[in-house]
Design an enzyme around this catalytic site. Structure first.
Site, short mmCIF file in Angstrom:
data_model
loop_
_atom_site.label_atom_id
_atom_site.label_comp_id
_atom_site.label_asym_id
_atom_site.label_seq_id
_atom_site.Cartn_x
_atom_site.Cartn_y
_atom_site.Cartn_z
N CYS A 32 0.93 -1.09 -0.04
CA CYS A 32 -0.03 0.07 0.01
C CYS A 32 0.92 1.27 0.00
O CYS A 32 1.39 1.58 -1.07
CB CYS A 32 -1.06 0.01 1.17
SG CYS A 32 -2.39 0.87 0.93
N HIS A 83 -3.51 -5.08 0.71
CA HIS A 83 -2.85 -5.62 1.89
C HIS A 83 -3.04 -7.30 1.91
O HIS A 83 -3.99 -7.76 2.13
CB HIS A 83 -3.69 -5.25 3.31
CG HIS A 83 -3.16 -3.92 3.51
ND1 HIS A 83 -2.29 -3.34 4.45
CD2 HIS A 83 -3.95 -2.62 3.16
CE1 HIS A 83 -2.15 -2.04 4.43
NE2 HIS A 83 -3.15 -1.44 3.71
N GLU A 122 -2.01 -9.42 3.96
CA GLU A 122 -2.25 -9.85 5.26
C GLU A 122 -3.54 -9.98 5.84
O GLU A 122 -4.31 -10.48 6.76
CB GLU A 122 -1.58 -9.24 6.38
CG GLU A 122 -1.92 -7.73 6.77
CD GLU A 122 -1.45 -6.74 5.71
OE1 GLU A 122 -1.24 -5.54 6.10
OE2 GLU A 122 -1.00 -7.25 4.62
#
Length: 512
Positions: free
Chosen positions: A80, A169, A171
């Site tokens: 990002c 993202h 994650e």
């Protein structure tokens, strides 16, 4: 030992990312974005990750890195804001454009990050986006490896320089194992990090570190709460120090029902004797009239330390051990100044400068699931390991506003009913955390054909793997009705029960 370093630019998900990498059996540590390049290189990382963050790279005072880092021959993944930073540093333009939030259709193209996802031409899927700025065109020598409708440059690679970027993202975007695959490709195939982060190894390292930190003739004072963290720490310290450990349980008056006696029995079964210090009157006095939640937390924290300081003088100890874990540190003060403090944790916030003991926090870089795994290796009974987390400030943050003894007794009773019903229904181990909250507002009810004006209890149950994010637990209507009926009937002061259906974020797990 192989390690991945994350430079934290302020993302709320930075430490979720760190946990994901540790689940790959590779050690990962989070450092502030402005860590000097010399310090980074001394760590000899296998790879670097630039996290996301709330800033825009084109802002004058936005966080930046020393550009010499790109010449260190270390693989770098920008996420990002991190990708935008890499793109800007290599001459590309980043500008505010059409926002993308939530699940977004995206196309992946062949690239080193996407091995196992893209076989030949392209792979269409959905990924969670959360950005306001975008890279307009890829920098020179980079090529695009993912695109969405409003973000043509959603991922970039420069394989020769081992530079990679993702606008999303990985994650938190893992609905089909996509994020895990991407991170595994970066960590294991691109960085070639070895799998050396294993809980059995961690146990030995922690014991060795404790022995090195604490002098041969020094003693350690540990405050027990009965929770997972302090229980695991007690056994760990006992294994490292033997009888040079003194365990003290402080009765703050803000504990769960029957907590003091249960904790005494639990630790006696492990061969550990504990000293019980009843400081409840002191805590209630110090908290009298205080309504601000942050002030309450700091008062509880400082009072806790003062009590320990007083007890320690009679025990001739030099160290104060605390069960601080990574999420405590994160929520108290993010590892960089690019984020705001969410709430102070009593273990790490409000510590007085005049503290007369040295601080020992062996678990401060372990996540909750790692602490539980360590507990299993140490041989703790399941009753310790599976117990729900309990906040350091105790019921002090589950009584909204001013803390009064009568309020604490009400929420203590309601909480015990809720937990009892969860265990009866075999739901206790299916939710990650559950508790009752006292709301200092009254509402009208009818009890026995008479008007009743009583307090409100909120019930909260969440499901989470790391407690950095959490979803409210969809308990059945029948179950909640049973809990509500018992609480209203068994606690005369209560007239209403509500159920909290807020996720984290935006809400925190605790109400204060």
């Amino acid at each position: 030992m192989s390690k991945i370093l994350i430079l934290d630019f302020g993302s709320q998900y930075t430490n979720v990312l760190a946990k994901k990498i540790r689940l790959l059996s590779v050690f990962c540590e989070v450092l502030p974005w402005n860590t000097p390049l010399e310090d980074i290189l001394q760590e000899s990382p296998s790879g670097l990750i630039f996290s996301g963050g709330p800033h825009s790279v084109y802002q004058e005072n936005s966080p930046k890195v020393d550009r010499e880092i790109y010449n260190a021959n270390i693989p770098i993944l920008g996420v990002c804001y991190g990708m935008q930073l890499i793109a800007r540093d290599f001459g590309s333009e980043v500008r505010g454009g059409e926002n993308e939030f939530g699940y977004t259709p995206i196309v992946f193209y062949p690239g080193k990050l996407f091995q196992g996802l893209v076989d030949k031409d392209a792979f269409h899927t959905e990924i969670r986006m959360s950005h306001c700025d975008s890279v307009t065109v890829p920098p020179k020598d980079f090529f695009i490896t993912a695109s969405s409708q409003h973000c043509p440059v959603a991922a970039i690679e420069y394989p020769e320089k081992k530079l990679f970027g993702l606008q999303f993202h990985p994650e938190v975007s893992d609905s089909q194992g996509i994020g895990d695959t991407i991170l595994s490709n970066f960590v294991k195939h691109i960085c070639r990090a070895s799998e050396t982060w294993k809980i059995e190894t961690i146990e030995k390292q922690l014991i060795q570190r404790i022995k090195e930190q604490v002098g041969e003739k020094e003693r350690v004072l540990l405050g027990l709460s009965g929770g997972v963290d302090s229980s695991v720490l007690a056994v760990l310290l006992h294994n490292a120090l033997g009888d040079r450990l003194s365990c003290v349980f402080v009765d703050t008056g803000l504990l769960r029902k029957n907590e003091v006696e249960e904790v005494k029995q639990q630790f006696l079964s492990l061969g550990l004797e504990i000293i019980v210090e009843d400081a409840s009157e002191t805590f209630f006095y110090e908290l009298s009239g205080i309504q601000d939640p942050e002030q309450k937390r700091k008062i509880i924290g400082s009072t806790f330390i003062e009590v320990f300081d007083k007890v320690s003088k009679n025990l001739e100890v030099q160290w104060l051990a605390q069960g601080t874990i990574y999420s405590d540190v994160i929520e108290s003060a993010k590892s960089c100044d690019a984020t705001q403090v969410i709430k102070s944790h009593h273990n790490v916030g409000g510590l007085p400068e005049k503290l007369n003991l040295k601080l020992l926090e062996p678990l401060r870089f372990l996540f909750k699931d790692e602490v539980r795994a360590l507990g299993k290796v140490l041989g703790l009974p399941e009753v310790f390991i599976s117990r729900h987390p309990f906040p350091g400030p105790g019921l002090g943050v589950r009584v909204l506003g001013e803390i009064r003894k009568e309020y604490v007794e009400i929420v203590k009773h309601a909480d015990s009913i809720f937990i009892e019903e969860l265990k009866k229904a075999n739901l206790y181990d299916k939710v990650s955390q559950a508790f009752a909250v006292f709301l200092p507002v009254k509402s009208v009810a009818v009890k026995g054909d008479c008007r009743h004006y009583g307090y409100t209890i909120a019930l909260r149950a969440v499901e989470s793997s790391d407690f950095m994010t959490a979803c409210w637990s969809p308990l059945s209507r029948e179950f909640l009705n049973r809990c509500s009926s018992r609480i209203i009937n068994e606690i005369p002061e209560v007239s209403r029960v509500v159920y909290d259906i807020s996720d984290k974020p935006p809400a925190t797990i605790e109400w204060e």
